[in-house]
Design an enzyme around this catalytic site. Structure first.
Site, PDB file in Angstrom:
ATOM      1  N   LYS A 268       0.858  -1.194   0.000  1.00 39.65           N
ATOM      2  CA  LYS A 268       0.000   0.000   0.000  1.00 39.65           C
ATOM      3  C   LYS A 268       0.885   1.233   0.000  1.00 39.65           C
ATOM      4  CE  LYS A 268      -3.271   2.624   2.896  1.00 39.65           C
ATOM      5  NZ  LYS A 268      -4.112   2.658   4.120  1.00 39.65           N
ATOM      6  N   ASP A 273      -2.485  10.226   3.431  1.00 47.07           N
ATOM      7  CA  ASP A 273      -3.886   9.842   3.618  1.00 47.07           C
ATOM      8  C   ASP A 273      -4.568  10.857   4.527  1.00 47.07           C
ATOM      9  OD1 ASP A 273      -6.328   8.673   3.995  1.00 47.07           O
ATOM     10  OD2 ASP A 273      -5.579   7.023   5.258  1.00 47.07           O
ATOM     11  N   LYS A 280      -9.823  13.181   8.165  1.00 51.53           N
ATOM     12  CA  LYS A 280      -9.333  12.773   9.483  1.00 51.53           C
ATOM     13  C   LYS A 280      -9.270  13.978  10.416  1.00 51.53           C
ATOM     14  CE  LYS A 280      -6.319   8.951   8.028  1.00 51.53           C
ATOM     15  NZ  LYS A 280      -6.938   7.893   8.837  1.00 51.53           N
ATOM     16  N   ASP A 291       1.615   6.428   5.375  1.00 45.93           N
ATOM     17  CA  ASP A 291       0.641   5.475   4.842  1.00 45.93           C
ATOM     18  C   ASP A 291       1.156   4.779   3.574  1.00 45.93           C
ATOM     19  OD1 ASP A 291      -1.726   4.225   5.441  1.00 45.93           O
ATOM     20  OD2 ASP A 291      -2.973   5.622   4.310  1.00 45.93           O
ATOM     21  N   ASP A 350     -12.106   7.296   3.981  1.00 44.85           N
ATOM     22  CA  ASP A 350     -10.876   7.042   4.725  1.00 44.85           C
ATOM     23  C   ASP A 350     -10.541   5.546   4.759  1.00 44.85           C
ATOM     24  OD1 ASP A 350      -8.633   7.667   6.143  1.00 44.85           O
ATOM     25  OD2 ASP A 350      -9.663   8.006   8.055  1.00 44.85           O
ATOM     26  N   GLU A 352      -9.594   3.806   2.383  1.00 48.35           N
ATOM     27  CA  GLU A 352      -9.146   3.875   0.989  1.00 48.35           C
ATOM     28  C   GLU A 352      -8.124   2.807   0.638  1.00 48.35           C
ATOM     29  OE1 GLU A 352      -7.708   5.460   3.351  1.00 48.35           O
ATOM     30  OE2 GLU A 352      -5.621   5.019   2.913  1.00 48.35           O
ATOM     31  N   ARG A 354      -7.929  -0.382   1.173  1.00 45.65           N
ATOM     32  CA  ARG A 354      -8.493  -1.596   0.603  1.00 45.65           C
ATOM     33  C   ARG A 354      -8.975  -1.362  -0.835  1.00 45.65           C
ATOM     34  NH1 ARG A 354     -12.738  -1.854   5.451  1.00 45.65           N
ATOM     35  NH2 ARG A 354     -10.950  -0.820   6.423  1.00 45.65           N
TER      36      ARG A 354
HETATM   37  N1  BES Z   1      -4.091   4.552   6.887  1.00 47.71           N
HETATM   38  C1  BES Z   1      -5.221   4.395   7.720  1.00 47.71           C
HETATM   39  C2  BES Z   1      -4.978   3.424   8.868  1.00 47.71           C
HETATM   40  C3  BES Z   1      -4.091   3.930   9.965  1.00 47.71           C
HETATM   41  C4  BES Z   1      -4.524   4.881  10.853  1.00 47.71           C
HETATM   42  C5  BES Z   1      -2.832   3.399  10.106  1.00 47.71           C
HETATM   43  C6  BES Z   1      -3.694   5.308  11.870  1.00 47.71           C
HETATM   44  C7  BES Z   1      -2.009   3.817  11.129  1.00 47.71           C
HETATM   45  C8  BES Z   1      -2.434   4.773  12.008  1.00 47.71           C
HETATM   46  C9  BES Z   1      -6.378   3.848   6.896  1.00 47.71           C
HETATM   47  O1  BES Z   1      -6.460   4.287   5.598  1.00 47.71           O
HETATM   48  C10 BES Z   1      -7.604   4.293   7.601  1.00 47.71           C
HETATM   49  O2  BES Z   1      -7.851   5.465   7.639  1.00 47.71           O
HETATM   50  N2  BES Z   1      -8.344   3.346   8.140  1.00 47.71           N
HETATM   51  C11 BES Z   1      -9.525   3.639   8.842  1.00 47.71           C
HETATM   52  C12 BES Z   1     -10.537   2.614   8.425  1.00 47.71           C
HETATM   53  C13 BES Z   1     -11.923   2.925   8.861  1.00 47.71           C
HETATM   54  C14 BES Z   1     -12.451   4.174   8.191  1.00 47.71           C
HETATM   55  C15 BES Z   1     -12.773   1.728   8.528  1.00 47.71           C
HETATM   56  C16 BES Z   1      -9.212   3.536  10.331  1.00 47.71           C
HETATM   57  O3  BES Z   1      -8.428   2.683  10.737  1.00 47.71           O
HETATM   58  O4  BES Z   1      -9.765   4.342  11.089  1.00 47.71           O
HETATM   59 ZN    ZN Z   2      -4.760   4.842   4.723  1.00 44.99          ZN
HETATM   60 MN    MN Z   3      -7.501   6.121   5.454  1.00 48.22          MN
END
Ligand code: BES
Ligand code: ZN
Ligand code: MN
Length: 502
Positions: A268, A273, A280, A291, A350, A352, A354
Site C-alpha cells: 500500500k 492519507d 481525518k 501510509d 478514509d 481507501e 483496501r
Molecule cells: N491509513 C489508515 C490506517 C491507519 C490509521 C494506520 C492510523 C495507522 C495509524 C487507513 O487508511 C484508515 O484510515 N483506516 C480507517 C478505516 C476505517 C475508516 C474503517 C481507520 O483505521 O480508522
Molecule cells: Zn490509509
Molecule cells: Mn484512510
C-alpha cells in the site's frame, strides 16, 4: 560501516576498543575473565569497588587496562546470565554501538556475539548484531540544513565467534544482516521522506532506480490512463482528489528459471492519507505520510533480495496514490466497479487502502503467482488489537501463514495471526452494491482483510497489517522502522533454502 567476523582471544586484539560482557551481580563473562587474568585482576577489582553491577545496559569504558593491547575496554552489563533473551541482547548491542560511536572508538572488536542467548545460535547473534548496529546508527537528516556530525564515528565492527569453525556461519550472517540492513534503510528513507517530496511519482522513480542495480530487474509504471484501461476504477477513485496522480509500479525480478512461479509482494503506497472527504481529525495527521510504508517495505525487501542475488522470481507492486479532499474527489455513497467486476459502495473515503489494494490484487493474477503477500498500514484497529509490537497477519492458506510466522520468529520481526473466518464477512453487506468498504467498529482489522479476501480467491494469499509496526510516533524518536523488511527477506531466504534441500 564495515563488518567482519573473527575468532580470536581478547588479549591478542589490537583495536581501539574491545567489548566484553559482565553479568549481574558483578560476574565476569568467560571473555571478561580472560582479560581479568591477563590484567592481573584489574577488572575484578573495579567490580569489587562497585563501579559496575552488571545490570542490563550498564556501560563502563576503561582506558589503558594493564597488559591489554587495545586502547580501550568497554564493559557491558548483560543482566542475569540465565535471563539474557533476544530483546535484551538487541538492547545491549544498540546501547554498545551508541556508546562506541560517542566515545571516539572508530573501530571495535565485540565479544558480545559469544554471549549465551536463550535458543539462539551464532548465525542469529551475529546477524542481529549487524542489523541492530545499522539500525541504531540510522539518522534521517537529508533535509536538515545543519547536520549533527559525530567527530570520530564508529567505522568498523568485528564480531567474534567462539571457534574457527564458526567463521563461515558468521560470514553468512554478516552478508544476510547487511542485505537486510540495506533494504531496511531504503525503506526507512523513502518512508520518512515528507509527502510534498514523496509523491506517487517519487515512489515510481525509486522503483525505476532499481534497474541500475541488476540486469535481472525490469520495471513498468502504470499511470492514470493505463489504470483506466485495465478497469481499475476503485484504485483510480482514491487518487482522484489529488494533483499527484496515482502510479502503480510493477517491479519484476527474475532470479530463477522462467517456469518457476513468482512470489508477489504488493505494498500500500498512500503517500498521504488525509481521509479524503471523510477527512481525518487534525491530531498527528502528519503521520499519514507513513501510509506508504507498505510500499516502502516491499521496495526495501526487493533491494535486499538484489543484494543477495537470491535465485527466485519475485514481483513487487507499489500501489501508490494520494487521498485528498477536492471537488473532484470520490465521496461517501459512491459505488465503484472494481477491476474484478465486483461493485463496492463507499461508506467512508478514509477506508481507501483496501480500495487501492483490491485492484492491485486483481491485477497480479496475471503473474500466476505461487503466493501473494500484501503489506499495508491498513487499519487503526490493528494498533488497538496488537499495539506497536506485532504486525497483524491474516491469510486464506494455513501453510503460508505458518511459513510467515516462522520467518517472523527467526528474524525477530514479530507478527501475530488473526482469524479470517467467514462469520465476519456479513459486516460488509450493502443494500445497493455487492458489498461496502466499511465493516463497522468491531474487528476492523479482520473486516478489512475480509474485504481483500474477496479479491484473492484465485491464489494463496496473506495480508500483513503494519499500522502499528511501520513507524514510531511522537517526539524525538519518531521515524520509520523499516519493518517488515527483515521478516519478508527471511521468508524469501527460507524459500531458497527449502528449494535447495529438496
Ligand atoms: N491509513 C489508515 C490506517 C491507519 C490509521 C494506520 C492510523 C495507522 C495509524 C487507513 O487508511 C484508515 O484510515 N483506516 C480507517 C478505516 C476505517 C475508516 C474503517 C481507520 O483505521 O480508522
Ligand atoms: Zn490509509
Ligand atoms: Mn484512510
Amino acid at each position: 560501516m564495515e563488518f567482519s567476523v573473527k575468532s580470536g582471544s581478547p588479549e591478542k586484539q589490537r583495536s581501539a576498543c574491545i567489548v566484553v560482557g559482565v553479568y549481574e551481580p558483578r560476574r565476569l563473562s568467560a571473555v571478561a575473565e580472560q582479560l581479568d587474568k591477563i590484567s592481573e585482576g584489574y577488572i575484578s577489582n573495579l567490580l569489587r569497588r562497585g563501579d559496575l553491577e552488571g545490570k542490563s545496559g550498564q556501560m563502563l569504558l576503561l582506558h589503558h587496562v594493564p597488559n591489554i593491547l587495545s586502547e580501550r575496554v568497554l564493559l557491558v552489563g548483560c543482566g542475569k546470565e540465565r535471563e539474557l533473551d533476544e530483546r535484551q541482547y538487541k538492547q545491549i548491542i544498540a546501547k554498545t554501538i551508541s556508546t562506541l560511536n560517542e566515545t571516539g572508538s572508530m573501530e571495535a572488536v565485540c565479544f558480545l556475539s559469544e554471549l549465551h542467548v536463550k535458543g539462539r545460535d551464532t548465525y542469529w547473534k551475529v546477524r542481529q548484531a549487524v542489523e541492530t548496529t545499522q539500525d541504531s546508527l540510522y539518522v534521517f537528516d537529508q533535509l536538515k540544513s545543519k547536520k549533527d556530525e559525530t567527530r570520530r564515528p564508529l567505522r568498523k565492527m568485528v564480531f567474534n565467534v567462539p571457534t574457527r569453525r564458526d567463521l563461515t556461519i558468521g560470514e553468512k550472517a554478516v552478508e544476510h544482516g547487511l542485505a537486510i540492513a540495506t533494504g531496511s534503510k531504503l525503506s526507512k528513507d523513502v518512508s520518512n521522506m515528507p509527502p510534498n517530496i514523496c509523491t506517487p511519482q517519487y515512489l515510481a522513480d525509486q522503483a525505476q532506480a532499481l534497474c541500475q542495480l541488476s540486469s535481472k530487474v525490469s520495471v513498468e509504471v502504470l499511470g492514470p490512463e493505463e489504470l483506466a484501461k485495465l478497469g481499475m476504477n476503485s484504485y483510480l477513485a482514491v487518487g482522484r482528489g489529488s494533483v499527484n496522480g496515482p502510479r502503480m509500479s510493477v517491479i519484476n525480478y527474475r532470479g530463477a528459471d522462467n517456469d518457476s512461479a513468482p512470489v508477489v509482494l504488493v505494498g500500500k503506497g498512500l503517500t498521504f492519507d488525509s481521509g479524503g472527504i471523510s477527512i481525518k481529525p487534525g491530531e498527528a495527521m502528519d503521520e499519514m505520510k507513513y501510509d506508504m510504508c507498505g510500499a516502502a517495505s516491499v521496495l526495501g525487501t526487493i533491494r535486499a533480495v538484489l543484494q543477495l542475488e537470491l535465485p527466485i522470481n519475485l514481483v513487487v507492486v507499489l500501489a501508490a496514490a494520494e487521498n485528498m479532499p477536492d471537488a473532484n474527489a470520490y465521496r461517501p455513497g459512491d459505488i465503484l466497479t472494481t477491476m474484478s467486476g465486483q461493485t463496492v459502495e463507499v461508506l467512508n473515503t478514509d477506508a481507501e487502502g483496501r480500495l487501492v489494494l483490491c485492484d492491485a490484487l486483481t491485477y497480479v493474477e496475471r503473474f500466476d503467482p505461487d503466493v501473494v503477500i500484501d503489506v499495508a498500514t491498513l487499519t487503526g484497529a490493528c494498533i488497538v488489537a496488537l499495539g506497536k509490537h506485532a504486525t497483524g497477519l491474516l491469510s486464506n492458506h494455513n501453510p503460508l501463514a505458518h511459513e510467515i510466522l516462522n520467518a517472523s520468529d527467526q528474524s525477530g520481526d514479530r507478527a501475530w495471526r488473526l482469524p479470517l473466518w467467514d462469520d465476519y464477512q456479513d459486516q460488509l453487506e450493502s443494500p445497493f452494491a455487492d458489498f461496502t468498504n466499511l465493516g463497522g467498529r468491531a474487528a476492523g482489522t479482520i473486516t478489512a482483510a475480509c474485504f481483500l479476501s474477496r479479491f484473492t480467491r484465485k491464489y494463496n494469499w496473506a495480508h500483513l497489517d503494519i499500522a502499528g509496526t511501520a513507524w514510531r510516533s511522537g517526539g524525538k524518536d519518531k521515524g520509520a522502522t523499516g519493518r517488515p523488511v527483515p521478516m519478508l527477506t527471511q521468508f524469501l531466504i527460507n524459500r531458497v533454502n527449502q528449494q535447495q534441500d529438496s
